[in-house]
Scaffold this active site. Structure first.
Site, PDB file in Angstrom:
ATOM      1  N   GLU A  79       0.309  -1.777   1.138  1.00 58.30           N
ATOM      2  CA  GLU A  79       0.389  -1.179   0.052  1.00 58.30           C
ATOM      3  C   GLU A  79       1.878  -0.300  -0.117  1.00 58.30           C
ATOM      4  OE1 GLU A  79      -4.251  -0.415  -0.948  1.00 58.30           O
ATOM      5  OE2 GLU A  79      -3.147   0.847   0.265  1.00 58.30           O
TER       6      GLU A  79
HETATM    7  C1  TNX Z   1      -7.347  -0.169   0.739  1.00 63.16           C
HETATM    8  S1  TNX Z   1      -6.975  -1.930   3.174  1.00 63.16           S
HETATM    9  C2  TNX Z   1      -6.451   0.391   1.884  1.00 63.16           C
HETATM   10  C3  TNX Z   1      -6.373   1.675   2.420  1.00 63.16           C
HETATM   11  C4  TNX Z   1      -7.870   2.429   1.586  1.00 63.16           C
HETATM   12  C5  TNX Z   1      -8.873   1.489   1.547  1.00 63.16           C
HETATM   13  C6  TNX Z   1     -10.232   1.957   0.908  1.00 63.16           C
HETATM   14  C7  TNX Z   1      -5.795  -1.535   3.185  1.00 63.16           C
HETATM   15  C8  TNX Z   1      -4.702  -2.100   4.138  1.00 63.16           C
HETATM   16  N1  TNX Z   1      -5.236  -0.486   2.582  1.00 63.16           N
HETATM   17  O1  TNX Z   1      -5.606   2.476   2.130  1.00 63.16           O
HETATM   18  O2  TNX Z   1      -8.174   3.333   2.385  1.00 63.16           O
HETATM   19  O3  TNX Z   1      -8.405   0.399   0.598  1.00 63.16           O
HETATM   20  O4  TNX Z   1     -10.904   0.892   0.910  1.00 63.16           O
END
Ligand code: TNX
Length: 531
Positions: free
Chosen positions: A343
């Site tokens: 992300e």
């Molecule tokens: C996605 S999964 C994220 C996290 C959040 C999560 C909550 C991932 C690699 N990144 O930053 O905590 O969703 O479900």
């Protein structure tokens, strides 16, 4: 560590329909221990050959014997004794293996069925004793976890004299399908203290999980001491940090090493994660110089993602990253160092590539193997980089290409293995962006058939991440992990051929008395016939 007192515990047991005794009063009716079978184990063993004529019964004179000269085997023997003593009230001395007329549980290194490999074991139960054979202490430990499940769940203490500690006769030959069977805990969104982490480790080890991934840093908190950037933990993990400002705290290096050692004693390897170049607000709000404009953003206590980025063109960023990687590598005996990479929406694709090309070699320089969320595949990393897949779909071109090149994949599909997703619309805790995940959903997939082009050979294993945005306590952790964690553990350990929902839910239901006695706050899913 556990907060409930005995009375509450008894009431909890009563609420679930078990017979219970008032403290100090004579024992009320003791149910006849239901006959257990060799196959009533989670994860399902590879091969069970029951022998109905043989049953071993633990007695006051039973001894535990371990291979002479092996400290590691002795440690497994002592751990088993410590587990069984409080329940049975027996002494269970731990002695070296020799021929003996005494009933015994023997933990023997070597002489195994060739299939057991590095983590498997062979367990034989006859009238005279239980023998667990393995080629490593990890295998012996796995065998003792199976043995625990083959013994009755302990009835409340007043009844223990009347419990028959019988183990069903026969042979189990068992070994894992995948080398990596992980669970992740997010310490950043809400800090979980050492005693909570170790309590979780105890639970994980019962289901043959062998990796604990700690998500140590994120926008809302920095949870690990770094000496060369001394404000990171006390400020970035200080008062007011965490989601809603209620999750402060951090691990000192000594704390982290204590967790690593505690896990290692249970044959679990810690994988530390420092998430970058996004998910870095806690560091950047602590050190203004980590921002391109030199201005520290305010600390964040909301659950947004994708807004932060380290400053890609600034050399100081790489000094910072190298300092952190070096210090984390120094206190991490395990092979992996997870660098996140998910992300990074505030980082352009070019910047992301520039960043990763600088950082990947640093991890290697300090002797560790990189793992990262699947976004890391955008930069075509070397084939020793492990990608952790967290997508919800069943196709992913980058993942399939990487698998074809030879990269290994840890499967954590969010819509199946994310323990922070709600079970259903009524679940008090958790998020729902990847959908509701009931027990049958968590169990109902095959890690080597989930993503097109990513087959058995490419899959290093599975992992169940538990993000902490909505979690506040160990009870919360337990409620989200149980009973889905055992489902993921079975997908990681047991053969594809043994996959069977009816069998799994029946075996899962029989775990409930153990969880009640261990005060595990599990979700009583309506899909499971709870004992
Ligand atoms: C996605 S999964 C994220 C996290 C959040 C999560 C909550 C991932 C690699 N990144 O930053 O905590 O969703 O479900």
């Amino acid at each position: 560590m556990r907060r409930r007192n005995t009375m509450t515990r008894l009431l909890v047991i009563a609420a679930f329909g078990l017979p219970f005794a008032l403290p100090g009063a004579a024992a009320v009716a003791v149910p006849a221990a239901p006959a257990r079978q060799l196959s009533e184990v989670i994860p399902a063993p590879v091969e069970t050959r029951p022998d109905a004529r043989d049953t071993f019964t633990l007695r006051p004179q039973t001894v535990i014997r371990t291979s002479p000269g092996s400290v590691a085997a002795l440690q497994v023997g002592r751990q088993l004794a410590e587990t069984l003593r409080p329940a049975t009230g027996y002494q269970l001395p731990v002695l070296p293996v020799r021929s003996t007329p005494l009933p015994e549980i023997a933990l023997v290194l070597g002489g195994t069925d060739g299939r057991v490999g590095r983590e498997g074991y062979q367990l034989d139960v006859t009238r005279r004793g239980v023998t667990i054979r393995a080629s490593t202490a990890a295998g012996l430990f796995a065998g003792t976890q199976t043995l625990r499940q083959l013994l009755p769940a302990r009835i409340e203490a007043p009844d223990r004299q009347r419990t028959t500690w019988a183990v069903p006769g026969g042979r189990i030959v068992d070994y894992p399908r995948f080398a990596y069977r992980g669970a992740m805990l997010d310490l950043a969104r809400h800090f979980h203290a050492v005693d909570e982490i170790t309590a979780y480790v105890d639970l994980l080890s019962q289901y043959k999980i062998n990796y604990l991934h700690l998500h140590l840093t994120d926008d809302q908190g920095w949870r690990i001491q770094i000496d060369s950037w001394p404000k990171l933990a006390p400020v970035g993990g200080g008062p007011g940090t965490g989601v809603d400002g209620v999750g402060p705290g951090y691990l000192t290096k000594a704390d982290y090493q204590a967790v690593v050692a505690y896990a290692a004693a249970r044959h679990i390897t810690v994988v530390p994660e420092i998430d970058m170049p996004g998910h870095t607000n806690a560091a950047q709000s602590t050190y203004p110089e980590l921002n391109c404009d030199g201005v520290a953003p305010p600390p964040r206590t909301d659950i947004e993602v994708g807004y932060s980025s380290l400053c890609i063109d600034d050399e100081l960023t790489y000094r910072f990253v190298e300092d952190v990687i070096r210090e984390i590598a120094e206190i991490t005996p395990g092979p992996f160092l997870h660098i996140g990479g998910d992300e990074a929406h505030a980082t352009t694709d070019d910047e992301y590539r520039t960043f990763m090309q600088r950082v990947l070699p640093m991890v290697a320089k300090y002797g560790k193997r990189v793992s990262g969320w699947n976004e890391i595949l955008q930069v075509d990393p070397p084939t020793d980089v492990v990608a952790q897949f967290w997508g919800t779909g069943t196709t992913d071109a980058d993942l399939a290409e990487a698998a074809a090149r030879g990269n290994k994949v840890v499967m954590s599909p969010a819509s199946k293995s994310y323990l922070d997703m709600k079970y259903d619309a009524n679940t008090r805790l958790g998020l729902r962006w990847a959908g509701y995940i009931e027990v049958s959903d968590a169990y109902g997939w095959d890690p080597a058939r989930r993503v097109t082009g990513v087959g058995e050979d490419a899959v290093l294993g599975v992992e169940a991440p538990l993000w902490s945005e909505t979690l506040r306590s160990l009870d919360d952790i337990e409620y989200m992990a149980f009973p889905r964690l055992p489902a993921i553990a079975e997908l990681g350990w047991s053969t594809a051929a043994s996959h069977d929902w009816e069998s799994f839910r029946a075996r899962l239901g029989k775990q409930a008395p153990r969880w009640r006695l261990q005060e595990v706050d599990f979700y009583p899913s309506p899909q499971v016939p709870w004992s």
